[in-house]
Design a protein around this motif. Structure first.
Motif, PDB file in Angstrom:
ATOM      1  N   ALA A 263     -55.944  10.073 -16.992  1.00  0.00           N
ATOM      2  CA  ALA A 263     -55.541   8.765 -17.505  1.00  0.00           C
ATOM      3  C   ALA A 263     -56.631   8.117 -18.352  1.00  0.00           C
ATOM      4  N   SER A 264     -57.867   8.533 -18.138  1.00  0.00           N
ATOM      5  CA  SER A 264     -58.971   7.929 -18.909  1.00  0.00           C
ATOM      6  C   SER A 264     -59.048   8.463 -20.336  1.00  0.00           C
ATOM      7  N   TYR A 265     -58.582   9.688 -20.554  1.00  0.00           N
ATOM      8  CA  TYR A 265     -58.786  10.324 -21.854  1.00  0.00           C
ATOM      9  C   TYR A 265     -58.107   9.590 -23.010  1.00  0.00           C
ATOM     10  N   PRO A 266     -56.846   9.135 -22.872  1.00  0.00           N
ATOM     11  CA  PRO A 266     -56.260   8.379 -23.991  1.00  0.00           C
ATOM     12  C   PRO A 266     -57.012   7.081 -24.284  1.00  0.00           C
ATOM     13  N   LEU A 267     -57.588   6.471 -23.249  1.00  0.00           N
ATOM     14  CA  LEU A 267     -58.353   5.240 -23.462  1.00  0.00           C
ATOM     15  C   LEU A 267     -59.567   5.508 -24.339  1.00  0.00           C
ATOM     16  N   THR A 268     -60.143   6.693 -24.187  1.00  0.00           N
ATOM     17  CA  THR A 268     -61.308   7.064 -24.986  1.00  0.00           C
ATOM     18  C   THR A 268     -60.911   7.513 -26.380  1.00  0.00           C
ATOM     19  N   SER A 269     -59.931   8.415 -26.465  1.00  0.00           N
ATOM     20  CA  SER A 269     -59.605   9.004 -27.765  1.00  0.00           C
ATOM     21  C   SER A 269     -58.822   8.058 -28.674  1.00  0.00           C
ATOM     22  N   HIS A 270     -57.996   7.187 -28.090  1.00  0.00           N
ATOM     23  CA  HIS A 270     -57.181   6.283 -28.902  1.00  0.00           C
ATOM     24  C   HIS A 270     -57.750   4.864 -28.981  1.00  0.00           C
ATOM     25  N   LYS A 271     -58.265   4.370 -27.868  1.00  0.00           N
ATOM     26  CA  LYS A 271     -58.770   2.991 -27.830  1.00  0.00           C
ATOM     27  C   LYS A 271     -60.285   2.925 -28.045  1.00  0.00           C
ATOM     28  N   HIS A 272     -60.924   4.095 -28.065  1.00  0.00           N
ATOM     29  CA  HIS A 272     -62.372   4.188 -28.305  1.00  0.00           C
ATOM     30  C   HIS A 272     -63.187   3.431 -27.249  1.00  0.00           C
ATOM     31  N   ILE A 273     -62.690   3.455 -26.027  1.00  0.00           N
ATOM     32  CA  ILE A 273     -63.410   2.879 -24.901  1.00  0.00           C
ATOM     33  C   ILE A 273     -64.347   3.952 -24.341  1.00  0.00           C
ATOM     34  N   ARG A 277     -66.639   3.404 -18.965  1.00  0.00           N
ATOM     35  CA  ARG A 277     -65.920   2.140 -18.934  1.00  0.00           C
ATOM     36  C   ARG A 277     -64.431   2.379 -18.678  1.00  0.00           C
ATOM     37  N   ALA A 278     -63.878   3.404 -19.297  1.00  0.00           N
ATOM     38  CA  ALA A 278     -62.466   3.735 -19.073  1.00  0.00           C
ATOM     39  C   ALA A 278     -62.213   4.056 -17.608  1.00  0.00           C
ATOM     40  N   MET A 279     -63.118   4.807 -16.989  1.00  0.00           N
ATOM     41  CA  MET A 279     -62.979   5.130 -15.568  1.00  0.00           C
ATOM     42  C   MET A 279     -63.040   3.862 -14.725  1.00  0.00           C
ATOM     43  N   ALA A 280     -63.955   2.972 -15.077  1.00  0.00           N
ATOM     44  CA  ALA A 280     -64.125   1.738 -14.315  1.00  0.00           C
ATOM     45  C   ALA A 280     -62.879   0.865 -14.374  1.00  0.00           C
ATOM     46  N   LEU A 281     -62.194   0.860 -15.522  1.00  0.00           N
ATOM     47  CA  LEU A 281     -61.023   0.012 -15.693  1.00  0.00           C
ATOM     48  C   LEU A 281     -59.849   0.441 -14.809  1.00  0.00           C
ATOM     49  N   ILE A 282     -59.733   1.730 -14.535  1.00  0.00           N
ATOM     50  CA  ILE A 282     -58.532   2.221 -13.851  1.00  0.00           C
ATOM     51  C   ILE A 282     -58.768   2.701 -12.426  1.00  0.00           C
ATOM     52  N   ILE A 283     -60.003   2.710 -11.951  1.00  0.00           N
ATOM     53  CA  ILE A 283     -60.267   3.316 -10.649  1.00  0.00           C
ATOM     54  C   ILE A 283     -59.603   2.566  -9.508  1.00  0.00           C
ATOM     55  N   GLU A 340     -47.115   9.481 -21.517  1.00  0.00           N
ATOM     56  CA  GLU A 340     -46.559  10.769 -21.917  1.00  0.00           C
ATOM     57  C   GLU A 340     -47.658  11.819 -22.016  1.00  0.00           C
ATOM     58  N   GLU A 341     -48.810  11.435 -22.553  1.00  0.00           N
ATOM     59  CA  GLU A 341     -49.922  12.376 -22.658  1.00  0.00           C
ATOM     60  C   GLU A 341     -50.394  12.813 -21.276  1.00  0.00           C
ATOM     61  N   VAL A 342     -50.519  11.848 -20.374  1.00  0.00           N
ATOM     62  CA  VAL A 342     -51.025  12.155 -19.033  1.00  0.00           C
ATOM     63  C   VAL A 342     -50.063  13.063 -18.281  1.00  0.00           C
ATOM     64  N   MET A 343     -48.770  12.814 -18.411  1.00  0.00           N
ATOM     65  CA  MET A 343     -47.784  13.619 -17.681  1.00  0.00           C
ATOM     66  C   MET A 343     -47.769  15.065 -18.142  1.00  0.00           C
ATOM     67  N   ALA A 344     -48.338  15.339 -19.317  1.00  0.00           N
ATOM     68  CA  ALA A 344     -48.397  16.712 -19.832  1.00  0.00           C
ATOM     69  C   ALA A 344     -49.766  17.359 -19.621  1.00  0.00           C
ATOM     70  N   SER A 345     -50.664  16.668 -18.941  1.00  0.00           N
ATOM     71  CA  SER A 345     -52.034  17.160 -18.823  1.00  0.00           C
ATOM     72  C   SER A 345     -52.219  18.085 -17.622  1.00  0.00           C
ATOM     73  N   HIS A 346     -53.246  18.930 -17.695  1.00  0.00           N
ATOM     74  CA  HIS A 346     -53.562  19.823 -16.574  1.00  0.00           C
ATOM     75  C   HIS A 346     -54.069  19.033 -15.379  1.00  0.00           C
ATOM     76  N   VAL A 360     -48.283   6.628 -13.045  1.00  0.00           N
ATOM     77  CA  VAL A 360     -49.216   6.602 -14.171  1.00  0.00           C
ATOM     78  C   VAL A 360     -49.149   5.257 -14.886  1.00  0.00           C
ATOM     79  N   VAL A 361     -47.932   4.761 -15.086  1.00  0.00           N
ATOM     80  CA  VAL A 361     -47.772   3.441 -15.723  1.00  0.00           C
ATOM     81  C   VAL A 361     -48.529   2.384 -14.925  1.00  0.00           C
ATOM     82  N   ALA A 362     -48.424   2.446 -13.601  1.00  0.00           N
ATOM     83  CA  ALA A 362     -49.096   1.458 -12.757  1.00  0.00           C
ATOM     84  C   ALA A 362     -50.617   1.570 -12.865  1.00  0.00           C
ATOM     85  N   ILE A 363     -51.130   2.786 -13.008  1.00  0.00           N
ATOM     86  CA  ILE A 363     -52.577   2.961 -13.177  1.00  0.00           C
ATOM     87  C   ILE A 363     -53.059   2.285 -14.456  1.00  0.00           C
ATOM     88  N   PHE A 364     -52.232   2.330 -15.490  1.00  0.00           N
ATOM     89  CA  PHE A 364     -52.623   1.724 -16.786  1.00  0.00           C
ATOM     90  C   PHE A 364     -52.507   0.190 -16.788  1.00  0.00           C
TER      91      PHE A 364
END
Length: 367
Positions: A263-273, A277-283, A340-346, A360-364
Motif C-alpha cells: 500500500a505504501s508503493y503508490p504513495l511513493t511512486s504517484h504522490k512522491h511521498i 513517511r508513507a509507511m508512517a501514514l498507513i501503519i 487496484e494496484e495493491v490488489m494486483a501486487s505480490h 485496502v481502501v480503509a488502509i488508505f
C-alpha cells in the motif's frame, strides 16, 4: 518443521567499526566507487572514516553523489555509467535506503544490462560488483537485504529489483552516522524499520527464528519512542534504533513484505511521498486491520513495545506523524487507482490473513 535462514552479510556494529576493520575494504578490490547523495556522505561524518579506510588500504576511489530520493531507473543508470567509466572493482554505498538501493543497482548494471522494460524481469547472472554498505539512517535495513526498490518513471511504478547477489559483502553500522538525522527522518525511518519486523511476523513466509528476531527488533526500537515524542533522542536511542533496524532488515530479507508495504508503493511512486513517511501514514490503519484476524499477536506486540493497547500505539504513531500535509491527502479517485494496484501486487499474496478490496481502501483512509 522445516525452515531456512540465509544471511551472508558480515555485519560490524558499533562506534568506530569501519576503522577497526578497514582491511575488509582491501578484500573487495583496488578501485572503489562511493555511491551516495549530496548530503549523507559528509554531513554524517562517515566520509572521514571511509576515506581514511580507503587510503590506508591504498584503494583508488571516486565519489558519485548523484543519488536522488526514491531513485529512478534513469538515476541508477547514471551511477552505473560513472562506475564503468571509473572501472570500479567494488561499490561502497553510504546513506539511507535510496543510496543503498541505488548502489545495488549500480553494482549490477556495471557488469550487466537489460532494457528498461525488461529490467525487473530479467534473470541476471551472479556477475555483480561486491558491495560494502554504510547506513546513515535507522530504517531500511537495506545493508542486509537483497532488495533494491527502484521507480520506473515511464510506468509510474515502484519495483523491487531483487537479486541474491545484492547482499552486501560487508555492512558497517556505526550509530554515530545516524545522529545528524532530522527529527522527521528519524521518525519515518524508525517506523519503516518497525514495519519490516512486524511484516516478517505477519507474512505467510514467517518462521519461529524470524519471529524471535523480529520481536527483539520491535522491542528495541520502541525504547526510543518516548524520547522521540519529546524530540530528545539520546546517543543510546540512536544505538537502539540502529541495532533494531539491522535486525528488522535481516528478518524481512527472509520473508519479504506484506500488504502494508504494497500500500505504501503508490504513495511513493504517484504522490512522491518519501517511503518512510508513507509507511508512517498507513501503519495505524494496517494494525487495526490485522487486529481483526490476529488479536493475540497484536496484544503480544503491544506488550513488546511496553504499550497498554492498540489505541495507545495508534495515538503514538499519530503524534509522531504530526499534521498531514494537503499534498499527502488522497482523493477518492486516487484511492480507487491505488487500491487496484495493491490488489494486483505480490505483497497481497504474501499476507497471511485474507485481504479484501475494502480492507485496502480503509488502509488508505489515513486522515
Amino acid at each position: 518443521m522445516k525452515m531456512t535462514f540465509n544471511m551472508p552479510v558480515q555485519v560490524y556494529y558499533g562506534k568506530g567499526c569501519i576503522l577497526e576493520h578497514a582491511d575488509n575494504f582491501g578484500k573487495c578490490g583496488r578501485r572503489a566507487i562511493v555511491i551516495t547523495d549530496h548530503i549523507s556522505f559528509t554531513a554524517t561524518g562517515a566520509d572521514k572514516d571511509i576515506i581514511r579506510a580507503l587510503e590506508e588500504q591504498k584503494i583508488e576511489y571516486m565519489i558519485y553523489d548523484g543519488v536522488e530520493s526514491n531513485p529512478t531507473i534513469e538515476n541508477v543508470r547514471k551511477g552505473a555509467e560513472a562506475s564503468r567509466a571509473f572501472h570500479a572493482d567494488f561499490v561502497v554505498s553510504v546513506g539511507g535506503g535510496s543510496s543503498l538501493d541505488t548502489a545495488k543497482a549500480v553494482a549490477l548494471l556495471s557488469r550487466q544490462d537489460a532494457p528498461d522494460e525488461e529490467l525487473f524481469r530479467t534473470a541476471f547472472t551472479e556477475d555483480v560488483l561486491p558491495i560494502i554498505a554504510v547506513p546513515t539512517t535507522s530504517g531500511t535495513g537495506s545493508e542486509v537485504t537483497p532488495y533494491a526498490m527502484i521507480i520506473d518513471s515511464k510506468r509510474g511504478t515502484k519495483n523491487n529489483l531483487k537479486q541474491q547477489t545484492f547482499f552486501s559483502k560487508f555492512a558497517f553500522v556505526d550509530p554515530r552516522y545516524t545522529m545528524t538525522m532530522p527529527r522527521g527522518v528519524a521518525v519515518n525511518t524508525s517506523i519503516d524499520a518497525m514495519t519490516h519486523a512486524m511484516e516478517s511476523i505477519f507474512a505467510k513466509t514467517t518462521n519461529p527464528l524470524v519471529q524471535a528476531i523480529a520481536y527483539e527488533s520491535i522491542g528495541t526500537m520502541a525504547k526510543a519512542f518516548p524520547n522521540m515524542l519529546k524530540n530528545k533522542l539520546t546517543a543510546e536511542d540512536h544505538e537502539n534504533m540502529a541495532l533494531a533496524s539491522v535486525m528488522a532488515g535481516m528478518v524481512v530479507s527472509q520473508t519479504r513484505t506484506t500488504i502494508l508495504h504494497g500500500a505504501s508503493y503508490p504513495l511513493t511512486s504517484h504522490k512522491h511521498i518519501a517511503h518512510g513517511r508513507a509507511m508512517a501514514l498507513i501503519i495505524a490503519n494496517y494494525m487495526r486491520f490485522t487486529a481483526k484476524y490476529e488479536p493475540d499477536v497484536i496484544d503480544r506486540l503491544m506488550r513488546t513495545m511496553n504499550m497498554k493497547d492498540l489505541d495507545e500505539f495508534c495515538r503514538t504513531m499519530s503524534t509522531l506523524v504530526g499534521d498531514i500535509k494537503e499534498e499527502e491527502r488522497l482523493t477518492p479517485e486516487e484511492i480507487e487507482k491505488f487500491t487496484e494496484e495493491v490488489m494486483a501486487s505480490h505483497n497481497l499474496t504474501n499476507t497471511r490473513v485474507p485481504v479484501t478490496r475494502d480492507d485496502v481502501v480503509a488502509i488508505f483512509h489515513y486522515e
